[in-house]
Scaffold this active site. Sequence first.
Site, PDB file in Angstrom:
ATOM      1  N   GLU A 111      -4.338   8.500   9.919  1.00  0.00           N
ATOM      2  CA  GLU A 111      -4.511   9.211   8.654  1.00  0.00           C
ATOM      3  C   GLU A 111      -3.235   9.970   8.350  1.00  0.00           C
ATOM      4  O   GLU A 111      -2.593  10.488   9.266  1.00  0.00           O
ATOM      5  CB  GLU A 111      -5.651  10.238   8.742  1.00  0.00           C
ATOM      6  CG  GLU A 111      -7.012   9.657   8.548  1.00  0.00           C
ATOM      7  CD  GLU A 111      -7.770   9.577   9.869  1.00  0.00           C
ATOM      8  OE1 GLU A 111      -7.369  10.262  10.811  1.00  0.00           O
ATOM      9  OE2 GLU A 111      -8.751   8.814   9.937  1.00  0.00           O
ATOM     10  N   TYR A 123       5.524   4.705   7.996  1.00  0.00           N
ATOM     11  CA  TYR A 123       4.426   3.810   8.387  1.00  0.00           C
ATOM     12  C   TYR A 123       4.442   2.522   7.559  1.00  0.00           C
ATOM     13  O   TYR A 123       4.222   1.441   8.088  1.00  0.00           O
ATOM     14  CB  TYR A 123       3.084   4.528   8.251  1.00  0.00           C
ATOM     15  CG  TYR A 123       2.965   5.759   9.127  1.00  0.00           C
ATOM     16  CD1 TYR A 123       3.387   5.734  10.453  1.00  0.00           C
ATOM     17  CD2 TYR A 123       2.446   6.954   8.632  1.00  0.00           C
ATOM     18  CE1 TYR A 123       3.300   6.871  11.252  1.00  0.00           C
ATOM     19  CE2 TYR A 123       2.346   8.084   9.433  1.00  0.00           C
ATOM     20  CZ  TYR A 123       2.774   8.038  10.732  1.00  0.00           C
ATOM     21  OH  TYR A 123       2.690   9.143  11.537  1.00  0.00           O
TER      22      TYR A 123
HETATM   23  C1  LIG Z   1       7.035  11.931   9.756  1.00  0.00           C
HETATM   24  C2  LIG Z   1       7.971  11.937  10.972  1.00  0.00           C
HETATM   25  C3  LIG Z   1       7.178  11.663  12.216  1.00  0.00           C
HETATM   26  C4  LIG Z   1       9.019  10.835  10.772  1.00  0.00           C
HETATM   27  O1  LIG Z   1       9.867  10.834  11.888  1.00  0.00           O
HETATM   28  P1  LIG Z   1      11.443  10.853  11.703  1.00  0.00           P
HETATM   29  O2  LIG Z   1      12.070  10.815  13.029  1.00  0.00           O
HETATM   30  O3  LIG Z   1      11.800  11.993  10.824  1.00  0.00           O
HETATM   31  O4  LIG Z   1      11.664   9.496  10.909  1.00  0.00           O
HETATM   32  P2  LIG Z   1      12.755   8.370  11.206  1.00  0.00           P
HETATM   33  O5  LIG Z   1      14.119   8.999  11.234  1.00  0.00           O
HETATM   34  O6  LIG Z   1      12.347   7.573  12.371  1.00  0.00           O
HETATM   35  O7  LIG Z   1      12.689   7.544   9.859  1.00  0.00           O
HETATM   36  C5  LIG Z   1      11.863   6.431   9.765  1.00  0.00           C
HETATM   37  C6  LIG Z   1      11.577   6.155   8.300  1.00  0.00           C
HETATM   38  O8  LIG Z   1      10.808   7.225   7.756  1.00  0.00           O
HETATM   39  C7  LIG Z   1      11.201   7.426   6.400  1.00  0.00           C
HETATM   40  N1  LIG Z   1      11.702   8.785   6.293  1.00  0.00           N
HETATM   41  C8  LIG Z   1      12.107   9.610   7.283  1.00  0.00           C
HETATM   42  N2  LIG Z   1      12.463  10.804   6.766  1.00  0.00           N
HETATM   43  C9  LIG Z   1      12.282  10.708   5.443  1.00  0.00           C
HETATM   44  C10 LIG Z   1      12.436  11.622   4.370  1.00  0.00           C
HETATM   45  N3  LIG Z   1      12.882  12.871   4.571  1.00  0.00           N
HETATM   46  N4  LIG Z   1      12.106  11.199   3.129  1.00  0.00           N
HETATM   47  C11 LIG Z   1      11.661   9.942   2.902  1.00  0.00           C
HETATM   48  N5  LIG Z   1      11.498   9.033   3.899  1.00  0.00           N
HETATM   49  C12 LIG Z   1      11.797   9.416   5.140  1.00  0.00           C
HETATM   50  C13 LIG Z   1      12.216   6.373   6.079  1.00  0.00           C
HETATM   51  O9  LIG Z   1      11.508   5.248   5.595  1.00  0.00           O
HETATM   52  C14 LIG Z   1      12.802   6.078   7.427  1.00  0.00           C
HETATM   53  O10 LIG Z   1      13.315   4.793   7.527  1.00  0.00           O
HETATM   54  P3  LIG Z   1      14.891   4.534   7.242  1.00  0.00           P
HETATM   55  O11 LIG Z   1      15.637   5.530   8.074  1.00  0.00           O
HETATM   56  O12 LIG Z   1      15.079   3.126   7.696  1.00  0.00           O
HETATM   57  O13 LIG Z   1      15.067   4.762   5.785  1.00  0.00           O
HETATM   58  C15 LIG Z   1       8.723  13.297  11.090  1.00  0.00           C
HETATM   59  O14 LIG Z   1       9.419  13.539   9.897  1.00  0.00           O
HETATM   60  C16 LIG Z   1       7.845  14.465  11.428  1.00  0.00           C
HETATM   61  O15 LIG Z   1       7.627  14.762  12.584  1.00  0.00           O
HETATM   62  N6  LIG Z   1       7.313  15.167  10.394  1.00  0.00           N
HETATM   63  C17 LIG Z   1       6.461  16.351  10.617  1.00  0.00           C
HETATM   64  C18 LIG Z   1       5.141  15.967  11.247  1.00  0.00           C
HETATM   65  C19 LIG Z   1       4.447  14.872  10.463  1.00  0.00           C
HETATM   66  O16 LIG Z   1       4.324  14.950   9.249  1.00  0.00           O
HETATM   67  N7  LIG Z   1       3.964  13.861  11.193  1.00  0.00           N
HETATM   68  C20 LIG Z   1       3.275  12.722  10.617  1.00  0.00           C
HETATM   69  C21 LIG Z   1       1.822  12.996  10.498  1.00  0.00           C
HETATM   70  S1  LIG Z   1       0.922  11.582   9.895  1.00  0.00           S
END
Ligand SMILES: CC(C)(COP(=O)(O)OP(=O)(O)OC[C@H]1O[C@@H](n2cnc3c(N)ncnc32)[C@H](O)[C@@H]1OP(=O)(O)O)[C@@H](O)C(=O)NCCC(=O)NCCS
Length: 154
Positions: A111, A123
């Site tokens: 979710e 995702y």
């Molecule tokens: C959501 C989360 C887990 C993503 O992890 P991350 O390490 O930041 O993401 P990644 O660097 O691996 O990026 C993977 C993809 O996510 C997307 N993404 C990451 N940051 C983004 C941003 N600020 N805006 C839009 N897309 C983004 C992109 O599609 C990216 O792919 P790309 O680099 O090829 O364009 C992280 O931002 C986080 O921990 N957020 C707070 C907690 C949370 O919301 N968890 C998810 C709950 S469902």
Amino acid sequence: MSALLKDPLLRLRPMRESDVDAVMEVETSAYPYPWTAGIFHDCLRVGYCCWVCVLDRKIIGHGVMSVVAGECHILNVCLHPNFQDRGLGRKLVNRLLSIARQRQADTAFLEVRESNLAALALYRSMGFHEVGIRRGYYPADKGRENAQVLAVNL
Ligand SMILES: CC(C)(COP(=O)(O)OP(=O)(O)OC[C@H]1O[C@@H](n2cnc3c(N)ncnc32)[C@H](O)[C@@H]1OP(=O)(O)O)[C@@H](O)C(=O)NCCC(=O)NCCS
């Protein structure tokens, strides 16, 4: 690939009870409505798959999932804000999905808040698609927020 991902001091390993304080530091820095320490202890106690992302011996992220009867449920994926957007979230989710495949799961579910554009982009780029909406699933600053339910075939 980000230079961080090639860092020899970066690794993913299973979470331990003694990690929960450090995990909570990441959790509370990253979420407006974080899980409690008790939830992480419960997840460890019942044997959910709990992993941490460690850089230079410091915990900077975590992931939690359950795998039961062919279904994987990803319950938490979280990176410390200082380490977001560097490819680590993708690495963590890939690790969780590969463990789920090893445990014979055929579908993974999760979710996500409708407003969480970064998570939705991550995702979707990994093949997840929407299979439903849970109305008012999350607390929010003004009332409640819907969750999108996403799934991917493993
Ligand atoms: C959501 C989360 C887990 C993503 O992890 P991350 O390490 O930041 O993401 P990644 O660097 O691996 O990026 C993977 C993809 O996510 C997307 N993404 C990451 N940051 C983004 C941003 N600020 N805006 C839009 N897309 C983004 C992109 O599609 C990216 O792919 P790309 O680099 O090829 O364009 C992280 O931002 C986080 O921990 N957020 C707070 C907690 C949370 O919301 N968890 C998810 C709950 S469902």
